[in-house]
Design an enzyme around this catalytic site. Structure first.
Site, PDB file in Angstrom:
ATOM      1  NE  ARG A 164      -3.588  -2.622   0.241  1.00  0.00           N
ATOM      2  CZ  ARG A 164      -3.296  -3.788  -0.366  1.00  0.00           C
ATOM      3  NH1 ARG A 164      -1.909  -3.650  -1.139  1.00  0.00           N
ATOM      4  NH2 ARG A 164      -4.013  -4.528  -0.463  1.00  0.00           N
ATOM      5  CB  SER A 238      -9.359  -1.920   3.853  1.00  0.00           C
ATOM      6  OG  SER A 238      -9.923  -3.186   3.463  1.00  0.00           O
ATOM      7  CD  GLU A 334      -5.472   0.140   2.568  1.00  0.00           C
ATOM      8  OE1 GLU A 334      -6.123   0.063   1.451  1.00  0.00           O
ATOM      9  OE2 GLU A 334      -5.338  -0.874   3.264  1.00  0.00           O
TER      10      GLU A 334
END
Length: 338
Positions: A164, A238, A334
């Site tokens: 990520r 998420s 995230e």
């Protein structure tokens, strides 16, 4: 190209949070983007690049010129017997691009079906799901420098992709605007169904020899069953990354909590599902007024309507503290806070 002032970003973020941009411009070509970046009227004004808004949490108004890239196009630039190269505009819907590939039987992105956002934002975050990350299929990323309007192409290696992460989130944060991405896809797709949920769903679909279309449909089914539709409940998917911890930290935790799942990352690290940690800490389904934790997926923080970004940020911090107190693991968001 029209530049608007005091522009509401409510419809430009999937949390559905109100935030006012001092100025807002939608650019539909590299030429329009370069024009505004080099315009002396705007050159010294802070810039904020906003794609689909599926990975941002607005906690305040944005005192900047918000640039929304809306550069479209999916063009086949070359192919050989095994592969095809597609150049895709940054403003294309990510899921729309995936569906284009699935319908053309170009393999490589079907496991990334139904991820919200735009193609331009995808390499910045190195989006991933069900055993696939975008770095697996990116050949290069086309950009324009915010400082001087110069074009620069980054190779896959130069993007410095991580979990990520990419160079655009670290060393070169806020320095470039992604205008297009070139992907290398397989004309003879290799099916990736390593995740149990995918295998289970394919079995429920009575599919024993899946095509990429079958895999895509299975993943769409899974995501719709677990994740709220941002059009119905505000969310950014998420909210936290799955933490990767050293094996010497994981083993004692596994002894103390035998049910704790873990997936090897190389020889020395283990990835632990953040959703499991949050659920075990008692947060799944939690609600406080207009915000909360989704009842089906603890990894998703939600805005039921009327919430604000500071409330969600504070809830995220409380969850981080709670998980750390119980497991000694500090979750990392995230989502990008603005």
């Amino acid at each position: 190209m029209q530049i608007q002032s005091n522009f509401s970003l409510r419809n430009f973020n999937t949390f559905g949070l109100e935030s006012l941009a001092s100025f807002f411009a939608e650019v539909r070509s590299v030429g329009e983007l370069t024009e505004i970046l080099l315009d002396p009227v705007w050159h010294e004004t802070p810039k904020f690049i906003l794609g689909g808004g599926s990975n941002v949490l607005f906690t305040q108004n944005v005192n900047a010129l918000v640039i929304h890239p809306a550069i479209k196009g999916i063009d086949k630039i070359r192919e050989d017997e095994d592969h095809v190269w597609l150049k895709v505009g940054a403003g294309e819907s990510w899921h729309g691009f995936v569906m284009h590939c699935v319908e053309s039987n170009y393999g490589g992105v079907e496991n990334l079906s139904l991820i919200p956002g735009t193609v331009g934002a995808a390499p910045m975050q190195n989006i991933g799901a069900y055993g696939v990350e975008i770095r697996d299929v990116v050949e290069s990323v086309e950009t324009v420098s915010i400082e001087d309007g110069q074009k620069k192409v980054f190779s896959n290696k130069e993007c410095a992709f991580g979990y990520r992460e990419s160079v655009f989130k670290k060393a070169l944060k806020n320095q470039f605007v992604v205008t297009g991405v070139t992907f290398v896809l397989n004309k003879k797709p290799a099916i990736n169904v390593g995740y149990g949920d995918v295998q289970k769903t394919l079995a429920e679909m009575n599919v024993s020899d899946p095509t990429i279309a079958d895999v895509s449909q299975a993943i769409i089914t899974i995501r719709r069953s677990k994740l709220p539709d941002p059009a119905q409940i505000g969310n950014a998917g998420s909210f936290f990354k799955n933490p990767e911890i050293p094996l010497e930290q994981y083993n004692p935790l596994k002894n103390a909590f035998p049910e704790m799942p873990g997936y090897p990352v190389g020889e020395t690290m283990v990835k632990v599902p953040a959703g499991w940690l949050i659920e075990q800490a008692g947060w799944k389904g939690y609600r406080q007024g207009a915000i909360g934790v989704h009842q089906k997926q603890a990894l998703v923080l939600v805005n039921y309507g009327g919430g604000n970004g500071n409330e969600i940020r504070d809830l995220a911090g409380t969850i981080q503290d709670s998980v750390e107190a119980k497991y000694g693991i500090r979750l990392s968001p995230e989502v990008n806070f603005v």
